[in-house]
Structure formats: C-alpha cells, structure tokens
Scaffold this motif. Structure first.
Motif, PDB file in Angstrom:
ATOM      1  N   ALA A  85     -15.297 -31.352 -30.515  1.00  0.00           N
ATOM      2  CA  ALA A  85     -14.912 -29.959 -30.290  1.00  0.00           C
ATOM      3  C   ALA A  85     -14.676 -29.628 -28.828  1.00  0.00           C
ATOM      4  CB  ALA A  85     -15.986 -29.036 -30.849  1.00  0.00           C
ATOM      5  N   ASP A  86     -15.393 -30.292 -27.922  1.00  0.00           N
ATOM      6  CA  ASP A  86     -15.430 -29.843 -26.535  1.00  0.00           C
ATOM      7  C   ASP A  86     -14.756 -30.739 -25.501  1.00  0.00           C
ATOM      8  OD1 ASP A  86     -16.937 -27.661 -27.413  1.00  0.00           O
ATOM      9  OD2 ASP A  86     -18.817 -28.755 -27.160  1.00  0.00           O
ATOM     10  N   VAL A  93     -11.965 -32.771 -23.719  1.00  0.00           N
ATOM     11  CA  VAL A  93     -10.508 -32.884 -23.646  1.00  0.00           C
ATOM     12  C   VAL A  93     -10.175 -34.292 -23.165  1.00  0.00           C
ATOM     13  CG1 VAL A  93      -8.446 -32.027 -22.486  1.00  0.00           C
ATOM     14  CG2 VAL A  93     -10.220 -30.425 -23.209  1.00  0.00           C
ATOM     15  N   ARG A 137      -5.796 -32.754 -25.331  1.00  0.00           N
ATOM     16  CA  ARG A 137      -6.350 -32.108 -26.524  1.00  0.00           C
ATOM     17  C   ARG A 137      -7.740 -32.649 -26.806  1.00  0.00           C
ATOM     18  NH1 ARG A 137      -1.182 -33.275 -30.310  1.00  0.00           N
ATOM     19  NH2 ARG A 137      -1.408 -35.228 -29.169  1.00  0.00           N
ATOM     20  N   THR A 138      -8.489 -31.877 -27.560  1.00  0.00           N
ATOM     21  CA  THR A 138      -9.759 -32.365 -28.071  1.00  0.00           C
ATOM     22  C   THR A 138      -9.479 -33.186 -29.329  1.00  0.00           C
ATOM     23  OG1 THR A 138     -10.133 -30.479 -29.536  1.00  0.00           O
ATOM     24  CG2 THR A 138     -10.946 -30.271 -27.257  1.00  0.00           C
ATOM     25  N   ASP A 160     -10.718 -32.550 -32.283  1.00  0.00           N
ATOM     26  CA  ASP A 160     -10.456 -31.577 -33.347  1.00  0.00           C
ATOM     27  C   ASP A 160      -9.026 -31.058 -33.293  1.00  0.00           C
ATOM     28  OD1 ASP A 160     -13.045 -31.829 -34.349  1.00  0.00           O
ATOM     29  OD2 ASP A 160     -13.773 -29.996 -33.379  1.00  0.00           O
ATOM     30  N   GLU A 161      -8.541 -30.765 -32.101  1.00  0.00           N
ATOM     31  CA  GLU A 161      -7.165 -30.285 -31.960  1.00  0.00           C
ATOM     32  C   GLU A 161      -6.161 -31.353 -32.369  1.00  0.00           C
ATOM     33  OE1 GLU A 161      -7.726 -27.159 -28.252  1.00  0.00           O
ATOM     34  OE2 GLU A 161      -7.353 -29.273 -27.804  1.00  0.00           O
ATOM     35  N   ALA A 162      -6.412 -32.586 -31.945  1.00  0.00           N
ATOM     36  CA  ALA A 162      -5.493 -33.680 -32.282  1.00  0.00           C
ATOM     37  C   ALA A 162      -5.440 -33.897 -33.796  1.00  0.00           C
ATOM     38  CB  ALA A 162      -5.914 -34.956 -31.561  1.00  0.00           C
ATOM     39  N   ALA A 211      -6.084 -31.657 -36.113  1.00  0.00           N
ATOM     40  CA  ALA A 211      -5.414 -30.486 -36.690  1.00  0.00           C
ATOM     41  C   ALA A 211      -3.898 -30.537 -36.501  1.00  0.00           C
ATOM     42  CB  ALA A 211      -5.974 -29.202 -36.084  1.00  0.00           C
ATOM     43  N   GLN A 212      -3.473 -31.194 -35.421  1.00  0.00           N
ATOM     44  CA  GLN A 212      -2.042 -31.282 -35.133  1.00  0.00           C
ATOM     45  C   GLN A 212      -1.403 -32.534 -35.716  1.00  0.00           C
ATOM     46  OE1 GLN A 212      -1.736 -30.697 -30.883  1.00  0.00           O
ATOM     47  NE2 GLN A 212      -2.554 -28.627 -31.030  1.00  0.00           N
TER      48      GLN A 212
END
Length: 66
Positions: free
Chosen positions: A24-25, A27, A34-35, A37-39, A41-42
């Motif tokens: 989550a935190d 980068v 990206r984190t 989680d972001e990667a 999600a994308q």
C-alpha cells in the motif's frame, strides 16, 4: 503468476502485516512510481511486479521464492 500465489510469496518474504503495508505504501521506481496495490489495480502482471520486488529487495526474498 496467480494473484493468490503473489500474495503468498509476498507474505512469506515480508510477513503478513508488513507485506500489506509495503503493497500500500512503498512506491517502486520499477513500477513507474506506483505502489504494488496501484500496479495490480492498473493491470500490471503480478509476475512483473514480483520481479521488481525481487530486484528491489534481493536480501529479503529467499531464492526459493524467485
């Protein structure tokens, strides 16, 4: 790599609590800023994310999990 396998490996390498905090935190430059989680999600492949984690933390990830 299946998502469940990815999380299992991450938790084995970093412990359950820290693995989710890291996801989550932190980068990662190897994930274009990206984190985890972001990667995910994308739509970034979990195998790609895992390679970035191994390259970033080679001392934390046992060879058996590569």
């Amino acid at each position: 790599m299946r998502l469940t396998d990815f999380w299992t490996r991450l938790e084995q390498a970093f412990g359950a609590s820290y693995a989710h905090s890291l996801a989550a935190d932190h980068v990662f430059s190897g994930l274009d800023g990206r984190t985890i989680d972001e990667a995910i999600a994308q739509g970034v492949e979990t195998a790609t994310i895992w390679r970035v984690i191994v390259a970033t933390y080679p001392e934390r990830v046992p060879a058996s999990l590569h």
